[in-house]
Design a protein around this motif. Sequence first.
Motif, PDB file in Angstrom:
ATOM      1  N   CYS A 292       0.847  -1.209   0.000  1.00 43.43           N
ATOM      2  CA  CYS A 292       0.000   0.000   0.000  1.00 43.43           C
ATOM      3  C   CYS A 292       0.873   1.247   0.000  1.00 43.43           C
ATOM      4  CB  CYS A 292      -0.920   0.014   1.227  1.00 43.43           C
ATOM      5  SG  CYS A 292      -2.006  -1.406   1.385  1.00 43.43           S
ATOM      6  N   PRO A 293       1.406   1.655  -1.124  1.00 40.54           N
ATOM      7  CA  PRO A 293       2.261   2.848  -1.156  1.00 40.54           C
ATOM      8  C   PRO A 293       1.539   4.073  -0.599  1.00 40.54           C
ATOM      9  CG  PRO A 293       2.376   1.657  -3.231  1.00 40.54           C
ATOM     10  CD  PRO A 293       1.264   1.033  -2.457  1.00 40.54           C
ATOM     11  N   PRO A 294       2.119   4.729   0.389  1.00 43.92           N
ATOM     12  CA  PRO A 294       1.433   5.883   0.994  1.00 43.92           C
ATOM     13  C   PRO A 294       1.412   7.134   0.123  1.00 43.92           C
ATOM     14  CG  PRO A 294       2.955   4.869   2.554  1.00 43.92           C
ATOM     15  CD  PRO A 294       3.271   4.316   1.209  1.00 43.92           C
ATOM     16  N   LEU A 295       2.313   7.241  -0.835  1.00 43.47           N
ATOM     17  CA  LEU A 295       2.393   8.453  -1.654  1.00 43.47           C
ATOM     18  C   LEU A 295       1.839   8.200  -3.053  1.00 43.47           C
ATOM     19  CD1 LEU A 295       5.977   9.712  -0.717  1.00 43.47           C
ATOM     20  CD2 LEU A 295       3.786  10.353   0.328  1.00 43.47           C
ATOM     21  N   PRO A 296       1.284   9.236  -3.673  1.00 44.28           N
ATOM     22  CA  PRO A 296       0.811   9.088  -5.060  1.00 44.28           C
ATOM     23  C   PRO A 296       1.963   8.717  -5.990  1.00 44.28           C
ATOM     24  CG  PRO A 296       0.045  11.153  -4.077  1.00 44.28           C
ATOM     25  CD  PRO A 296       1.066  10.587  -3.142  1.00 44.28           C
ATOM     26  N   VAL A 297       1.628   8.030  -7.065  1.00 41.89           N
ATOM     27  CA  VAL A 297       2.630   7.594  -8.031  1.00 41.89           C
ATOM     28  C   VAL A 297       2.443   8.375  -9.332  1.00 41.89           C
ATOM     29  CG1 VAL A 297       3.533   5.643  -9.348  1.00 41.89           C
ATOM     30  CG2 VAL A 297       2.714   5.295  -7.004  1.00 41.89           C
ATOM     31  N   GLY A 298       3.531   8.856  -9.906  1.00 38.99           N
ATOM     32  CA  GLY A 298       3.478   9.545 -11.184  1.00 38.99           C
ATOM     33  C   GLY A 298       2.653  10.818 -11.111  1.00 38.99           C
ATOM     34  N   GLU A 299       1.671  10.925 -12.017  1.00 42.38           N
ATOM     35  CA  GLU A 299       0.824  12.112 -12.091  1.00 42.38           C
ATOM     36  C   GLU A 299      -0.413  12.014 -11.199  1.00 42.38           C
ATOM     37  OE1 GLU A 299       1.711  14.837 -13.759  1.00 42.38           O
ATOM     38  OE2 GLU A 299       3.573  13.763 -14.195  1.00 42.38           O
ATOM     39  N   GLN A 300      -0.508  10.938 -10.422  1.00 40.50           N
ATOM     40  CA  GLN A 300      -1.671  10.748  -9.558  1.00 40.50           C
ATOM     41  C   GLN A 300      -1.766  11.855  -8.513  1.00 40.50           C
ATOM     42  OE1 GLN A 300      -1.527   7.236  -7.076  1.00 40.50           O
ATOM     43  NE2 GLN A 300      -3.736   6.930  -7.203  1.00 40.50           N
ATOM     44  N   LYS A 301      -2.981  12.331  -8.275  1.00 43.80           N
ATOM     45  CA  LYS A 301      -3.220  13.348  -7.256  1.00 43.80           C
ATOM     46  C   LYS A 301      -3.401  12.678  -5.891  1.00 43.80           C
ATOM     47  CE  LYS A 301      -3.329  16.807 -10.170  1.00 43.80           C
ATOM     48  NZ  LYS A 301      -2.240  17.813 -10.168  1.00 43.80           N
ATOM     49  N   PRO A 302      -3.021  13.364  -4.809  1.00 41.03           N
ATOM     50  CA  PRO A 302      -3.251  12.790  -3.473  1.00 41.03           C
ATOM     51  C   PRO A 302      -4.731  12.561  -3.223  1.00 41.03           C
ATOM     52  CG  PRO A 302      -1.718  14.639  -3.369  1.00 41.03           C
ATOM     53  CD  PRO A 302      -2.301  14.644  -4.751  1.00 41.03           C
ATOM     54  N   LEU A 303      -5.054  11.364  -2.734  1.00 42.17           N
ATOM     55  CA  LEU A 303      -6.427  10.989  -2.432  1.00 42.17           C
ATOM     56  C   LEU A 303      -6.566  10.756  -0.937  1.00 42.17           C
ATOM     57  CD1 LEU A 303      -6.877   8.362  -5.299  1.00 42.17           C
ATOM     58  CD2 LEU A 303      -7.634  10.760  -5.321  1.00 42.17           C
ATOM     59  N   ALA A 304      -7.816  10.532  -0.516  1.00 43.77           N
ATOM     60  CA  ALA A 304      -8.064  10.236   0.904  1.00 43.77           C
ATOM     61  C   ALA A 304      -7.289   9.005   1.346  1.00 43.77           C
ATOM     62  CB  ALA A 304      -9.564  10.040   1.132  1.00 43.77           C
ATOM     63  N   VAL A 305      -7.157   8.014   0.444  1.00 47.59           N
ATOM     64  CA  VAL A 305      -6.442   6.795   0.819  1.00 47.59           C
ATOM     65  C   VAL A 305      -4.974   7.092   1.089  1.00 47.59           C
ATOM     66  CG1 VAL A 305      -5.858   6.101  -1.565  1.00 47.59           C
ATOM     67  CG2 VAL A 305      -6.105   4.366   0.224  1.00 47.59           C
ATOM     68  N   HIS A 306      -4.383   8.050   0.388  1.00 51.27           N
ATOM     69  CA  HIS A 306      -2.994   8.403   0.654  1.00 51.27           C
ATOM     70  C   HIS A 306      -2.855   9.084   2.009  1.00 51.27           C
ATOM     71  CE1 HIS A 306      -2.922   8.341  -3.926  1.00 51.27           C
ATOM     72  NE2 HIS A 306      -2.117   7.371  -3.556  1.00 51.27           N
ATOM     73  N   ARG A 307      -3.807   9.916   2.363  1.00 49.27           N
ATOM     74  CA  ARG A 307      -3.769  10.548   3.694  1.00 49.27           C
ATOM     75  C   ARG A 307      -3.899   9.501   4.793  1.00 49.27           C
ATOM     76  NH1 ARG A 307      -6.815  14.343   0.726  1.00 49.27           N
ATOM     77  NH2 ARG A 307      -8.810  13.526   1.481  1.00 49.27           N
ATOM     78  N   ALA A 308      -4.757   8.489   4.543  1.00 49.63           N
ATOM     79  CA  ALA A 308      -4.952   7.436   5.542  1.00 49.63           C
ATOM     80  C   ALA A 308      -3.699   6.565   5.676  1.00 49.63           C
ATOM     81  CB  ALA A 308      -6.156   6.578   5.160  1.00 49.63           C
TER      82      ALA A 308
END
Length: 373
Positions: free
Chosen positions: A330-346
């Motif tokens: 479960c990578p905590p940071l966005p990958v590539g051009e992906q924007k930060p989502l709620a799942v990344h904050r969690a």
Amino acid sequence: MTPAELSRTVLRSVRGAVEERELSVPVPARIVVQPPPRPGCGDYASNVALQLAKPAGRPAREVAEILRKRLAGTPGIDRVEIAGPGFLNFTLGDGALVALVRDVLAQGTAYGDRSAGNRPVADLVSADPAPVGRVSIDRVSTGPAPVGRVSTGRASAGRPGPGARAAVVGEVLERIGAAAGWTGRADGHPALVPVPDDLATLTARLGTDEARWILLRPAAHDPVRVPERPVQRESNPRFRVQYAHARTRALVRNAADLGFLSEPGGVGAPAAAGSGAEFRPAPASAHALHTLLAGHPSVVEAAARLRAPDRLVRHLEATADAFFRWHDDCPPLPVGEQKPLAVHRARLALAEAAGTVLANGLRLLGISAPEHL
């Protein structure tokens, strides 16, 4: 949900079954729950039904079914299953994971430390010292302990030194005992296999952190293996634990650079469109990490009660390994051009919680928790 909270929940189910005459047994003072012996058996297991079967005069699986029905639907518990002759296996819901992360982050350095309001343990070594000698403690530090804070193990005029291992173990036991909420005196001294080198020699050769780690890692009856030199790679358990902590701090810094902060929540991947759910269930690696974070206070208490700082060392190693497995899933940071989502904050919040537990444990051992490595 921590093991202590789950234990109290199971105890309430037993008490309810007795009060409503589903079971006729003395209500135990406490219920033991612990991680199951192998994967695939839930997050925690208890043999309470087997313990109650004989006084109840009923098969253990029948007792287990009575308790299972009472526990089903309890907030924080996703599933309760009966295994083998009557073990109860508990799988916690994602809500329990979120609540734990929120609790760890709220408590911060106090998580696993019940010393607030208590004076430090005055003496965690016996008044009649073991053959390795008496531990000489100047004062207890809440951070990494410089060598001068404990006896170096050298002999002084007219009396032998205690040995490097006894000095470090005694100092750490005082700190762990205070964190476990102990006050006053506690009898008992672990019978340690000594090491031939004094603490100053080991520190000069290995560095403070490595010297303390190799002295604290073995069980009391096991010998200390002194390496020729410290190894700064993941095959070294001490480096791996410190690296895991440094990685959690790097994730926080990198997330800030991307413009987002942590917020406890679901760490599973976003659910498919039209599924009716926001996230998929958390993977097994997240539940394994949750179990270790939740168990940290109990490990501190057990290490103090059993005079066994090696229990805390092994728990930190297991926590670091579980963090890396979960991080890969479960990578905590966005990958590539992906924007930060709620799942990344969690996920960032869970990483922060893991870092908090690692830092708190390292502090009790008097070993540094580096921000960068």
